[in-house]
Design an enzyme around this catalytic site. Structure first.
Site, PDB file in Angstrom:
ATOM      1  N   SER A  26       5.780   5.007   8.791  1.00  0.00           N
ATOM      2  CA  SER A  26       5.127   4.714   7.511  1.00  0.00           C
ATOM      3  C   SER A  26       6.057   5.118   6.376  1.00  0.00           C
ATOM      4  O   SER A  26       6.653   6.196   6.411  1.00  0.00           O
ATOM      5  CB  SER A  26       3.820   5.498   7.395  1.00  0.00           C
ATOM      6  N   LYS A  75       5.779   3.260  17.067  1.00  0.00           N
ATOM      7  CA  LYS A  75       5.732   2.168  16.072  1.00  0.00           C
ATOM      8  C   LYS A  75       6.961   2.268  15.181  1.00  0.00           C
ATOM      9  O   LYS A  75       7.241   3.339  14.632  1.00  0.00           O
ATOM     10  CB  LYS A  75       4.443   2.266  15.250  1.00  0.00           C
ATOM     11  N   PHE A 129      -1.616   8.031   4.677  1.00  0.00           N
ATOM     12  CA  PHE A 129      -2.400   8.600   5.800  1.00  0.00           C
ATOM     13  C   PHE A 129      -3.669   9.313   5.322  1.00  0.00           C
ATOM     14  O   PHE A 129      -3.969  10.436   5.742  1.00  0.00           O
ATOM     15  CB  PHE A 129      -1.561   9.605   6.618  1.00  0.00           C
ATOM     16  N   ASN A 172       5.036   5.923   3.517  1.00  0.00           N
ATOM     17  CA  ASN A 172       4.225   6.611   2.511  1.00  0.00           C
ATOM     18  C   ASN A 172       4.038   8.113   2.704  1.00  0.00           C
ATOM     19  O   ASN A 172       3.292   8.744   1.981  1.00  0.00           O
ATOM     20  CB  ASN A 172       2.856   5.924   2.414  1.00  0.00           C
ATOM     21  N   THR A 173       4.706   8.667   3.713  1.00  0.00           N
ATOM     22  CA  THR A 173       4.730  10.124   3.877  1.00  0.00           C
ATOM     23  C   THR A 173       6.184  10.536   3.694  1.00  0.00           C
ATOM     24  O   THR A 173       7.036  10.090   4.476  1.00  0.00           O
ATOM     25  CB  THR A 173       4.209  10.536   5.277  1.00  0.00           C
ATOM     26  N   ASN A 223       0.837  -1.199   0.000  1.00  0.00           N
ATOM     27  CA  ASN A 223       0.000   0.000   0.000  1.00  0.00           C
ATOM     28  C   ASN A 223       0.866   1.240   0.000  1.00  0.00           C
ATOM     29  O   ASN A 223       1.968   1.262   0.537  1.00  0.00           O
ATOM     30  CB  ASN A 223      -0.957  -0.008   1.200  1.00  0.00           C
TER      31      ASN A 223
HETATM   32  C1  LIG Z   1      -3.570  -0.944   3.522  1.00  0.00           C
HETATM   33  C2  LIG Z   1      -2.747  -0.744   4.764  1.00  0.00           C
HETATM   34  C3  LIG Z   1      -2.837   0.465   5.427  1.00  0.00           C
HETATM   35  C4  LIG Z   1      -2.079   0.658   6.585  1.00  0.00           C
HETATM   36  N1  LIG Z   1      -2.205   1.846   7.238  1.00  0.00           N
HETATM   37  C5  LIG Z   1      -1.515   2.029   8.383  1.00  0.00           C
HETATM   38  C6  LIG Z   1      -1.661   3.226   9.119  1.00  0.00           C
HETATM   39  O1  LIG Z   1      -2.423   4.108   8.775  1.00  0.00           O
HETATM   40  N2  LIG Z   1      -0.915   3.365  10.253  1.00  0.00           N
HETATM   41  C7  LIG Z   1      -0.062   2.388  10.709  1.00  0.00           C
HETATM   42  O2  LIG Z   1       0.572   2.570  11.754  1.00  0.00           O
HETATM   43  N3  LIG Z   1       0.070   1.250  10.035  1.00  0.00           N
HETATM   44  C8  LIG Z   1      -0.621   1.039   8.901  1.00  0.00           C
HETATM   45  N4  LIG Z   1      -0.489  -0.139   8.215  1.00  0.00           N
HETATM   46  C9  LIG Z   1       0.487  -1.123   8.720  1.00  0.00           C
HETATM   47  C10 LIG Z   1      -0.160  -2.190   9.603  1.00  0.00           C
HETATM   48  O3  LIG Z   1      -0.699  -1.637  10.775  1.00  0.00           O
HETATM   49  C11 LIG Z   1       0.902  -3.245   9.999  1.00  0.00           C
HETATM   50  O4  LIG Z   1       1.896  -2.635  10.786  1.00  0.00           O
HETATM   51  C12 LIG Z   1       1.554  -3.873   8.797  1.00  0.00           C
HETATM   52  O5  LIG Z   1       0.610  -4.091   7.767  1.00  0.00           O
HETATM   53  C13 LIG Z   1       2.225  -5.194   9.143  1.00  0.00           C
HETATM   54  O6  LIG Z   1       1.292  -6.117   9.656  1.00  0.00           O
HETATM   55  P1  LIG Z   1       0.643  -7.295   8.755  1.00  0.00           P
HETATM   56  O7  LIG Z   1       1.752  -8.015   8.090  1.00  0.00           O
HETATM   57  O8  LIG Z   1      -0.151  -8.112   9.739  1.00  0.00           O
HETATM   58  O9  LIG Z   1      -0.245  -6.612   7.771  1.00  0.00           O
HETATM   59  C14 LIG Z   1      -1.216  -0.360   7.067  1.00  0.00           C
HETATM   60  C15 LIG Z   1      -1.146  -1.583   6.379  1.00  0.00           C
HETATM   61  C16 LIG Z   1      -1.898  -1.792   5.250  1.00  0.00           C
HETATM   62  C17 LIG Z   1      -1.803  -3.107   4.536  1.00  0.00           C
END
Ligand SMILES: Cc1cc2nc3c(=O)[nH]c(=O)nc-3n(C[C@H](O)[C@H](O)[C@H](O)COP(=O)(O)O)c2cc1C
Length: 359
Positions: free
Chosen positions: A185, A221, A124, A187-188, A120
């Protein structure tokens, strides 16, 4: 709705059909439709029957069970009433920024079904702190722990990031159970620079002022792309500023796949490495910080690995997209079976019965 319905069986029989239809759609369209229907359904669904023996005490809070929903799925705190009806022990909403933000250009969410992974580059996208707070206030938490994940706006320069985090802390500290500083993140633009010692110190110092007035559990985080030294100095800072925990990890950058952050099974090894380094350092420095594990946790075996490494609270995101509610119900019944095998009654006893690697 009648609480005599067996939701575990209901989800088991309906989720495959739901997933098949959702996966025919663009990933973000499917996500939006799902959140909207969860928002509606959440109002009418009964509580999940709670079992005291899965409770985990950490950071001064009591979690119903050790498995939570990670940030990013319910960015705007719209579907809390739905997620808390499932056997999740806690739900983290956000990332929320002070001002509303539309995020990056679409398409920005991609599936890798064979690898049970996602990529992704959302950036934000969220409705902003005022609206998210309102949603949070009016949600049915069913007595569960709700964390709020905080981020800075894209337009806020890094030098002023601390002001965004301070205003968010003030806004959410009365209504959230814990808060998370998200500077990991991918993405910022430039956000991860704040993970370096100077950036983090500035944010922690700024928040220390707020924490004098109102202290609620505060976590940071981290990214799976951090080097060993960076991870160790993060633990040192967390100890210095008495933060309550570290969430490890966010998504990883895999340039060969394209922009954004990769999650799910493709992230598993990187995330595990970071968690193990952090758990060892937390133990070595006698830190009071809790480590919440997230990143590539997809199966009960992954959870067992994390618990054996010394962690307790875990979160999932991508595995939930692929496995849906049945996965969360299965974690609960597999944990119950593990208790029986070990002849234990509480999560503490279960955890003590494991051969913890990091000790
Ligand atoms: C589509 C998407 C959006 C996410 N948005 C955020 C976010 O806004 N803030 C955040 O801290 N992590 C975000 N994450 C990260 C997840 O909270 C998590 O840390 C990461 O996906 C790893 O866990 P997983 O392998 O179980 O998905 C996002 C992940 C995905 C897939």
């Amino acid at each position: 709705m009648c609480s005599c319905i067996n939701f575990s069986n209901l989800y088991k029989s309906t989720y495959p059909f739901f997933k098949k239809s959702a996966f025919l759609l663009d990933a973000e369209v499917a996500h939006e439709l799902t959140i909207n229907s969860m928002k509606l359904m959440g109002k009418y669904l009964p509580n999940h029957e709670r079992a005291d023996n899965f409770q985990v005490k950490a950071m001064g809070l009591t979690f119903d069970n050790p498995i939570g929903l990670a940030a990013g799925l319910d960015k705007n705190a719209e579907a809390i009433s739905y997620f808390t009806h499932l056997p999740f022990g806690f739900v983290e909403v956000g990332t929320v920024t002070p001002l509303p933000q539309i995020g990056n250009e679409k398409p920005r969410l991609f599936r890798y079904p064979e690898e049970e992974s996602l990529r992704n580059k959302m950036g934000f996208n969220n409705l902003g702190a005022d609206k998210v707070l309102e949603n949070l206030k009016f949600s049915n938490r069913r007595g569960k722990i709700i964390g709020v994940n905080l981020g800075k706006n894209k337009v806020t320069p890094n030098e002023q990031a601390v002001l965004d985090y301070r205003s968010l802390y003030k806004k959410f500290c009365d209504d959230a159970d814990y808060l998370v500083i998200n500077v990991s993140s991918p993405n910022t633009p430039g956000l991860r620079d704040l993970l370096k010692d100077k950036g983090l110190r500035e944010i922690f110092e700024g928040l220390a002022i707020e924490r004098v007035n109102k202290k609620i559990p505060l976590l940071i985080k981290v990214s799976p792309d951090m080097g060993d030294e960076e991870l160790l100095s993060t633990v040192a800072l967390v100890n210095e500023f008495s933060l309550d925990g570290i969430i490890a990890t966010n998504t990883t950058i895999m340039k060969d796949r394209g922009d954004g952050g990769v999650s799910g099974k493709l992230l598993s090894l990187k995330s595990k490495r970071v968690r193990e380094i952090l758990l060892k350092e937390i133990s070595k420095t006698h830190s009071k910080a809790e480590l919440i594990g997230v990143g590539g946790i997809s199966t009960f075996n992954d959870l067992m690995d994390f618990w054996k490494a010394g962690g307790k609270l875990a979160q999932i995101y991508t595995a939930f997209v692929y496995g849906g509610p049945p996965l969360i119900y299965s974690f609960e019944s597999l944990l119950k079976a593990e208790y029986n095998k070990r002849g234990v009654i509480t999560f503490e006893e279960f955890h003590d019965s494991l051969n913890i690697i990091s000790k």
